[in-house]
Design an enzyme around this catalytic site. Structure first.
Site, short mmCIF file in Angstrom:
data_model
loop_
_atom_site.label_atom_id
_atom_site.label_comp_id
_atom_site.label_asym_id
_atom_site.label_seq_id
_atom_site.Cartn_x
_atom_site.Cartn_y
_atom_site.Cartn_z
N GLU A 156 45.93 37.04 38.52
CA GLU A 156 44.95 37.04 39.61
C GLU A 156 45.57 36.38 40.84
O GLU A 156 46.07 35.27 40.78
CB GLU A 156 43.70 36.27 39.19
CG GLU A 156 42.60 36.28 40.24
CD GLU A 156 41.39 35.48 39.82
OE1 GLU A 156 40.28 35.79 40.28
OE2 GLU A 156 41.55 34.53 39.01
N CYS A 167 35.89 35.33 42.34
CA CYS A 167 36.35 35.70 41.00
C CYS A 167 36.13 37.18 40.70
O CYS A 167 36.73 37.72 39.76
CB CYS A 167 35.67 34.84 39.95
SG CYS A 167 33.89 34.75 40.09
N LYS A 221 28.70 19.27 39.36
CA LYS A 221 29.96 18.79 39.92
C LYS A 221 30.38 19.76 41.04
O LYS A 221 30.64 20.93 40.79
CB LYS A 221 31.00 18.75 38.81
CG LYS A 221 32.48 18.74 39.16
CD LYS A 221 32.94 17.70 40.08
CE LYS A 221 34.46 17.73 40.24
NZ LYS A 221 34.93 18.74 41.20
N GLU A 275 32.01 31.53 33.03
CA GLU A 275 32.49 32.70 33.77
C GLU A 275 33.94 32.39 34.14
O GLU A 275 34.20 31.63 35.06
CB GLU A 275 31.64 32.93 35.02
CG GLU A 275 32.00 34.20 35.77
CD GLU A 275 31.13 34.38 37.01
OE1 GLU A 275 30.32 35.32 37.03
OE2 GLU A 275 31.27 33.59 37.96
#
Length: 293
Positions: free
Chosen positions: A228, A130, A19, A96
């Site tokens: 974050e 990330c 995807k 992850e």
């Protein structure tokens, strides 16, 4: 990232359904074309593009008994949902999730090397990976020198379109990203942080552009300390002792990557073991390397 996941699957003799990100589908489609040109048979490497129906795609993949394993990189919230949806078919999972990487600079570090490492770690892809540094901790003995050198580097950035000459940094991915970055900057200012570089939207360039930003005087009660940012904002936190900064670094609910700079070998072993993260960079701002197992 797509090739890192598809490659091992193909090597193991598996077919793949991937995807693509709804906001940036073209890279995935280009890989599909390259797979076709390389002679990979139709139906072996498959791509789905979706933006509005992302949840439905995820549900279809996790519910299908044909799919034996799901690999996902993204938010912790979506990862929890996919894990829950995969329970009925007992799929193997590799996730992850999240990221709030600490970047620590000790007094005994090589200042120039640490500054360059922090720049690369924080601002690559405008802070949108990330494993980007999200919280930069600098020991008080070199805090002012580091902050001045770091800010000077950031002042040299040029924001704009990727095809324009001299441009070093581009836009954020969507309006939600801009809103979060701006909220973190405003929150830091409100709680005593000092914006020494940037700090503003760049509406003249487009709705998704934000100035590369450096904030000094960061404290642990600011949003950036626990959330974050995923954008071009570098908050510099001062610290005094090794034990203090390890506690600060571990005071989040995610642990993807962490970095620190020190020329003390014993400290390198201690801190690397103490950081509650999956990947540790010692005297480097990049943890991905072909030589790593």
């Amino acid at each position: 990232m797509i090739t890192r996941k598809i490659g091992p699957a193909l090597a193991a003799g598996c077919t793949v359904v991937a995807k693509s990100p709804g906001e940036t589908p073209f890279t995935s489609l280009a890989l599909a074309e390259l797979a076709h040109r390389a002679g990979i048979p139709k139906g072996v490497v498959n791509f789905i593009t979706a933006l509005d129906n992302t949840a439905e795609v995820g549900s279809a993949i996790t519910a299908s008994p044909t799919v034996r394993k799901v690999s996902f990189t993204g938010s912790t919230g979506v990862g929890k949902l996919l894990m829950k949806q995969s329970a009925d078919t007992l799929k193997k999972l590799s996730f992850e999730l999240g990221g709030n990487a600490p970047f620590i600079v000790f007094d005994d570090a090589d200042l120039d090397v640490a500054v360059n490492g922090a720049i690369a770690c924080k601002f690559r892809s405008s802070g949108q990976t990330c494993v980007c540094a999200n919280r930069i901790y600098v020991q008080k003995g070199i805090y002012d020198k580091f902050a001045a050198a770091f800010a000077e580097k950031v002042k040299g950035f040029k924001v704009g379109g990727g095809y324009d000459e001299g441009v070093t940094h581009g836009p954020l991915i969507h309006d939600r990203a801009i809103s979060k970055v701006d909220a973190h900057v405003r929150d830091a200012e409100k709680k005593g942080g000092k914006v020494v570089v940037g700090g503003q939207k760049m509406s003249e360039l487009g709705s998704n552009f934000f100035q590369p930003t450096v904030i000094t005087g960061m404290t642990m009660d600011m949003q950036l300390a626990s959330e974050e940012t995923f954008g071009p904002v570098a908050g510099l936190f001062p610290f005094e002792t090794e034990a203090e900064v390890v506690e600060m670094a571990n005071k989040v609910d995610v642990g993807l990557a962490g970095y620190f700079y020190s020329n003390n070998l014993q400290r390198a072993y201690r801190v690397a073991e103490a950081l509650e993260v999956g990947m540790v960079g010692v005297n480097t701002g990049l943890v991905s390397d072909p030589a790593a197992p």
